[in-house]
Design an enzyme around this catalytic site. Structure first.
Site, PDB file in Angstrom:
ATOM      1  CE  LYS A   1     -44.980  42.653  -8.924  1.00  0.00           C
ATOM      2  NZ  LYS A   1     -46.143  42.775  -8.576  1.00  0.00           N
TER       3      LYS A   1
ATOM      4  NE  ARG B   1     -40.704  50.058  -2.275  1.00  0.00           N
ATOM      5  CZ  ARG B   1     -41.745  49.845  -2.315  1.00  0.00           C
ATOM      6  NH1 ARG B   1     -42.884  49.930  -0.771  1.00  0.00           N
ATOM      7  NH2 ARG B   1     -42.924  49.740  -3.294  1.00  0.00           N
TER       8      ARG B   1
HETATM    9  P1  ADP Z   1     -47.925  45.401  -7.378  1.00  0.00           P
HETATM   10  O1  ADP Z   1     -45.909  45.136  -6.705  1.00  0.00           O
HETATM   11  O2  ADP Z   1     -48.128  46.322  -8.663  1.00  0.00           O
HETATM   12  O3  ADP Z   1     -47.976  46.747  -6.213  1.00  0.00           O
HETATM   13  P2  ADP Z   1     -49.117  43.817  -6.394  1.00  0.00           P
HETATM   14  O4  ADP Z   1     -48.749  42.063  -6.270  1.00  0.00           O
HETATM   15  O5  ADP Z   1     -48.265  43.846  -5.036  1.00  0.00           O
HETATM   16  O6  ADP Z   1     -48.678  44.871  -7.143  1.00  0.00           O
HETATM   17  O7  ADP Z   1     -50.045  43.191  -6.689  1.00  0.00           O
HETATM   18  C1  ADP Z   1     -51.328  44.324  -5.801  1.00  0.00           C
HETATM   19  C2  ADP Z   1     -52.986  44.170  -5.966  1.00  0.00           C
HETATM   20  O8  ADP Z   1     -52.970  43.593  -7.249  1.00  0.00           O
HETATM   21  C3  ADP Z   1     -53.130  43.566  -4.240  1.00  0.00           C
HETATM   22  O9  ADP Z   1     -53.331  44.384  -3.291  1.00  0.00           O
HETATM   23  C4  ADP Z   1     -54.252  42.965  -5.321  1.00  0.00           C
HETATM   24  O10 ADP Z   1     -55.616  43.691  -4.468  1.00  0.00           O
HETATM   25  C5  ADP Z   1     -54.329  42.959  -6.645  1.00  0.00           C
HETATM   26  N1  ADP Z   1     -53.765  41.187  -6.903  1.00  0.00           N
HETATM   27  C6  ADP Z   1     -52.700  40.587  -6.977  1.00  0.00           C
HETATM   28  N2  ADP Z   1     -52.288  39.388  -7.034  1.00  0.00           N
HETATM   29  C7  ADP Z   1     -53.966  39.177  -7.425  1.00  0.00           C
HETATM   30  C8  ADP Z   1     -54.931  37.841  -7.131  1.00  0.00           C
HETATM   31  N3  ADP Z   1     -53.498  36.851  -7.583  1.00  0.00           N
HETATM   32  N4  ADP Z   1     -55.785  37.812  -6.657  1.00  0.00           N
HETATM   33  C9  ADP Z   1     -56.215  39.086  -6.729  1.00  0.00           C
HETATM   34  N5  ADP Z   1     -56.065  40.127  -7.076  1.00  0.00           N
HETATM   35  C10 ADP Z   1     -54.338  40.583  -6.720  1.00  0.00           C
END
Ligand code: ADP
Length: 469
Positions: A118, A294
């Site tokens: 990431k 994916r």
């Molecule tokens: P994963 O890969 O575990 O799915 P993500 O980076 O896609 O993680 O984030 C999953 C969820 O976490 C997002 O959909 C959101 O709800 C929350 N999230 C992630 N980053 C942030 C942020 N900077 N501020 C607020 N919520 C966040």
């Protein structure tokens, strides 16, 4: 499809079945793999051939690269589809396939690597000119460094595991003492869960929407976006309901986010299907979060509104063919689709996973209803894997029609034997904020009161019994 005659599906459950179905329609022979716990699973039954790749624990079967590769070779497969989860975002697996002369249905190992970390993905995207959530400059090593970042951008901040995924490996810190405490905890947790203790920090947005863009790119230089999905209904950062299109986007914003997603595609020479995830702030600004290299669980909502079969496109692209929808103009949006994840989880007891015997399984049907599932009456849900039983996808000409259709489809959906998330969804489709599409990532916390949900689950929603006449 000259280049692919036999395809091995390196996965289980509904997604394995989804890929088998695509193969059948393309005239490709399908080979399923299964663990000893999945011998009776539908994906193994429906494929043209099925090979046992090991005992129940996924580390010994669905993650067992040598066994999966040798299953592919001995069954005469020329391609491997990884589905989602398991080995889908494992660059070493993509490489192992290529080294064995197998076509990996997905992006290059290099693209998986660059987007899989990431922190690296963030810097790649910033270099490509795509806005990212304000965040630390790469990995943060010490609590002091974390504090310095938080003082600069302001609290709250989010500590994220570089190797995290599936909503895991994230911790919010509201103030300095919480940050110091959670920083060490997050590193320990990340090391245990992902074998990598690297973390980085982001500003925590208070009420964003989760908006993701589906992209497709082929080896002939064509790249398109299949518009967006809104996945804001989450519990503990895990998606429960996804819809397309997002009720929050104007045409301009839709095009701007689509173009930003295509920048990600170009930045890493991405080929095949992928999803670029963004957070949309209340003021209309959007920020790159991560790219999933994916197919996603929620891909059917996009299929329903665009008419594009994403899995078949993936296979065509991997075979070196041109994708069917090669230009942006060839993809039009029609109607509204919503997906509900039906998990073997108990909504009364903190959504605790609940494996066991499905005594009766009666999925809904009718116009605008699609159910993707590997479950049948008499199916035993094994305790080893994730708890997804089925995906209910409804389509309607408008969002209101889709919501009304969801209500009736959820009422028809009968699963006897184990608790599921169906009552949670029945609750949500009546809840006024959801009905008005006022949904942010804190929706469940804000609007799904556990006591009200419990009462709802216990009362049930079955009709009163009438008298025979
Ligand atoms: P994963 O890969 O575990 O799915 P993500 O980076 O896609 O993680 O984030 C999953 C969820 O976490 C997002 O959909 C959101 O709800 C929350 N999230 C992630 N980053 C942030 C942020 N900077 N501020 C607020 N919520 C966040």
């Amino acid at each position: 499809m000259a280049a692919i005659r036999t395809l091995l599906v390196a996965n289980r459950g509904e997604v394995a079945l989804r890929v088998v179905r695509a193969c059948k329609e393309l005239g490709i022979r399908s080979v399923a793999v299964f663990s000893e716990a999945d011998r009776d699973s539908l994906h193994a039954r429906m494929a043209d051939q099925a090979v046992c790749v090991g005992p129940a624990p996924s580390s010994a079967s669905y993650l067992n690269m040598p066994n999966i590769i040798s299953a592919a070779l001995t069954s005469g497969a020329d391609a491997v589809h990884p589905g989602y989860g398991f080995l889908a975002e494992n660059a070493a697996f993509a490489r192992a396939c290529a080294d064995s002369g197998l076509v990996f249905v997905g992006p290059s190992a290099d693209a998986i690597e660059r987007m899989g970390d990431k922190a690296v993905a963030r810097s790649t995207m910033m270099a490509a000119g795509v806005p990212c959530v304000p965040g630390s400059d790469g990995i943060v090593e010490t609590a002091e460094e974390a504090l310095a970042f938080a003082r600069e951008v302001g609290f709250p901040v989010l500590i994220k595991a570089s190797a995290g995924g599936g909503g895991k490996g994230m911790r919010v810190a509201a103030d300095e003492s919480e940050l110091v405490h959670n920083f060490t905890a997050a590193k320990t947790e990340a090391a245990a869960a992902f074998g990598n203790d690297e973390v980085y920090l982001e500003k925590y947005l208070s009420r964003p929407r989760h908006i993701e863009i589906q992209v497709l790119a082929d080896t002939h230089g064509n790249a398109i976006y299949l518009y967006e999905r809104d996945c804001s209904v989450q519990r503990r950062h895990q998606k429960l309901i996804e819809e397309a299109p997002s009720p929050a986007l104007s045409e301009e914003l839709r095009a701007a986010m689509g173009e930003a997603a295509l920048k990600a595609v170009r930045a890493v020479d991405y080929v095949n299907a992928g999803t670029v995830e963004f957070l949309l702030d209340t003021d209309g600004s959007f920020f790159f979060m991560e790219m999933n290299t994916r197919v996603q669980v929620e891909h059917p909502v996009t299929e329903q509104i665009t008419g594009v079969d994403i899995i078949k496109e993936q296979i065509r692209i991997a075979a070196g063919d041109r994708m069917t929808h090669a230009s942006q103009d060839s993809v039009t949006l029609r109607g509204h689709a919503i997906e509900f994840r039906i998990n073997a989880e108990d909504p009364i007891h903190n959504f605790r996973p609940h494996p066991g015997m499905v005594e009766c399984f009666n999925p809904p049907g009718g116009f605008g209803v699609r159910v993707d599932s590997h479950v049948y009456g008499g199916y035993m849900v094994p305790p080893y894997y994730d708890s997804l039983l089925a995906k209910l996808i409804v389509w309607g000409e408008t969002r209101d029609e889709a919501v009304a259709r969801a209500r009736r489809a959820l009422d028809e959906f009968i699963v006897v034997g184990i608790p599921t998330t169906i009552p949670f969804h029945q609750f949500v489709v009546e809840e006024p904020h959801f009905v008005k599409a006022e949904v942010y990532t804190d929706y469940v916390e804000q609007h799904v009161d556990q006591a009200a949900l419990n009462a709802f689950v216990i009362d049930g929603s079955r009709p009163e019994e009438g008298h025979d006449v």
